[in-house]
Design a protein around this motif. Sequence first.
Motif, short mmCIF file in Angstrom:
data_model
loop_
_atom_site.label_atom_id
_atom_site.label_comp_id
_atom_site.label_asym_id
_atom_site.label_seq_id
_atom_site.Cartn_x
_atom_site.Cartn_y
_atom_site.Cartn_z
N ARG A 149 56.07 21.79 17.33
CA ARG A 149 56.04 22.25 15.82
C ARG A 149 54.76 22.59 15.76
O ARG A 149 54.29 23.66 14.99
CB ARG A 149 56.20 20.92 15.02
CG ARG A 149 57.82 20.69 15.19
CD ARG A 149 58.01 19.51 14.25
NE ARG A 149 59.24 18.66 14.67
CZ ARG A 149 59.90 18.04 13.80
NH1 ARG A 149 59.38 17.93 12.64
NH2 ARG A 149 61.09 17.17 14.07
N ALA A 150 53.87 21.74 16.15
CA ALA A 150 52.20 22.16 16.20
C ALA A 150 51.85 23.54 16.58
O ALA A 150 51.34 24.41 15.95
CB ALA A 150 51.27 21.14 16.46
N MET A 168 48.82 13.08 15.97
CA MET A 168 48.50 14.38 16.08
C MET A 168 47.47 14.84 16.81
O MET A 168 47.00 15.67 17.39
CB MET A 168 48.45 15.28 14.70
CG MET A 168 48.60 16.62 14.81
SD MET A 168 49.85 17.44 15.69
CE MET A 168 51.55 17.01 14.56
N TYR A 226 56.75 17.13 18.27
CA TYR A 226 55.58 17.43 17.62
C TYR A 226 54.64 18.68 18.10
O TYR A 226 54.16 19.21 17.30
CB TYR A 226 54.95 16.44 17.07
CG TYR A 226 55.72 15.76 16.11
CD1 TYR A 226 56.22 16.18 14.89
CD2 TYR A 226 56.33 14.29 16.41
CE1 TYR A 226 57.17 15.63 13.99
CE2 TYR A 226 57.18 13.51 15.54
CZ TYR A 226 57.60 14.19 14.32
OH TYR A 226 58.55 13.43 13.22
N LYS A 231 47.98 11.04 11.48
CA LYS A 231 47.03 11.84 12.05
C LYS A 231 46.51 11.39 13.54
O LYS A 231 46.21 12.34 14.13
CB LYS A 231 45.93 11.87 11.11
CG LYS A 231 44.82 12.85 11.39
CD LYS A 231 43.40 12.76 10.47
CE LYS A 231 42.37 13.58 11.09
NZ LYS A 231 41.21 13.34 10.39
N THR A 255 51.87 18.57 7.40
CA THR A 255 52.95 19.30 7.26
C THR A 255 54.13 18.87 8.07
O THR A 255 55.47 19.01 7.46
CB THR A 255 52.76 20.71 7.86
OG1 THR A 255 51.48 21.18 7.32
CG2 THR A 255 53.88 21.53 7.99
N ILE A 281 43.75 19.57 11.97
CA ILE A 281 44.75 18.70 12.41
C ILE A 281 45.45 17.72 11.36
O ILE A 281 46.79 17.74 11.34
CB ILE A 281 44.26 17.56 13.20
CG1 ILE A 281 43.70 18.25 14.73
CG2 ILE A 281 45.06 16.42 13.67
CD1 ILE A 281 42.85 17.40 15.71
N LEU A 297 50.45 26.67 14.39
CA LEU A 297 49.46 27.45 14.63
C LEU A 297 49.70 28.85 15.17
O LEU A 297 48.80 29.98 14.81
CB LEU A 297 48.48 26.87 16.07
CG LEU A 297 48.04 25.46 15.57
CD1 LEU A 297 47.53 24.87 16.81
CD2 LEU A 297 47.16 25.30 14.58
N VAL A 334 48.16 19.92 10.13
CA VAL A 334 49.35 19.98 10.72
C VAL A 334 50.08 18.73 10.66
O VAL A 334 51.49 18.67 10.54
CB VAL A 334 49.01 20.28 12.36
CG1 VAL A 334 50.06 20.31 13.29
CG2 VAL A 334 48.41 21.61 12.53
N SER A 335 49.24 17.61 10.77
CA SER A 335 50.06 16.27 10.68
C SER A 335 50.72 16.02 9.25
O SER A 335 51.83 15.39 9.29
CB SER A 335 49.19 15.07 10.96
OG SER A 335 47.91 14.92 10.03
N ILE A 383 47.16 17.11 19.87
CA ILE A 383 46.44 18.38 19.78
C ILE A 383 45.36 18.17 20.98
O ILE A 383 45.09 19.22 21.64
CB ILE A 383 45.60 18.55 18.53
CG1 ILE A 383 46.44 18.86 17.46
CG2 ILE A 383 44.50 19.80 18.64
CD1 ILE A 383 47.51 20.07 17.56
#
Length: 147
Positions: A12-13, A42, A9, A39, A34, A28, A17, A31-32, A46
Amino acid sequence: MQLTNFTDYALRALILLGALPDGELTSITHVSDTFGVSKNHMVKIINKLGQLGYVKTVRGKNGGIRLAKPAGTIVIGQVVRDLEPLQVVNCAPEFCHITPACRLKNHLAKAKEAFLAQLDECTIADMLADNDALLILLTRPLDETAP
């Protein structure tokens, strides 16, 4: 070799970005959502990416997250090294009594290095370059991504 979900992940993040226009922020939560990740998970990802210098967080009402450096400088092999324990097997003598004579550990070490060498050949920017299909998936409204 299998990456942890954390590293999966995180990559992927970083790709998401990297797909943002220069300087644009996202959240965030975005992103979570998506990637269908909690959360809380994530936030931890992050936070770690921020500590490592891959992600910049901007606080405040108009805050968010973005890459801390150009996508072309983020080498995927290094990200994996930074996030993964990378111990294929436990060869500590107190754990495995054949360690002193074992040849398998050397082959596993070579395999791990070959795996990382392949990942060292690509950056986050490489994942996005000439990849319109990915950009469409990353920018499509979330309700349209459901199967």
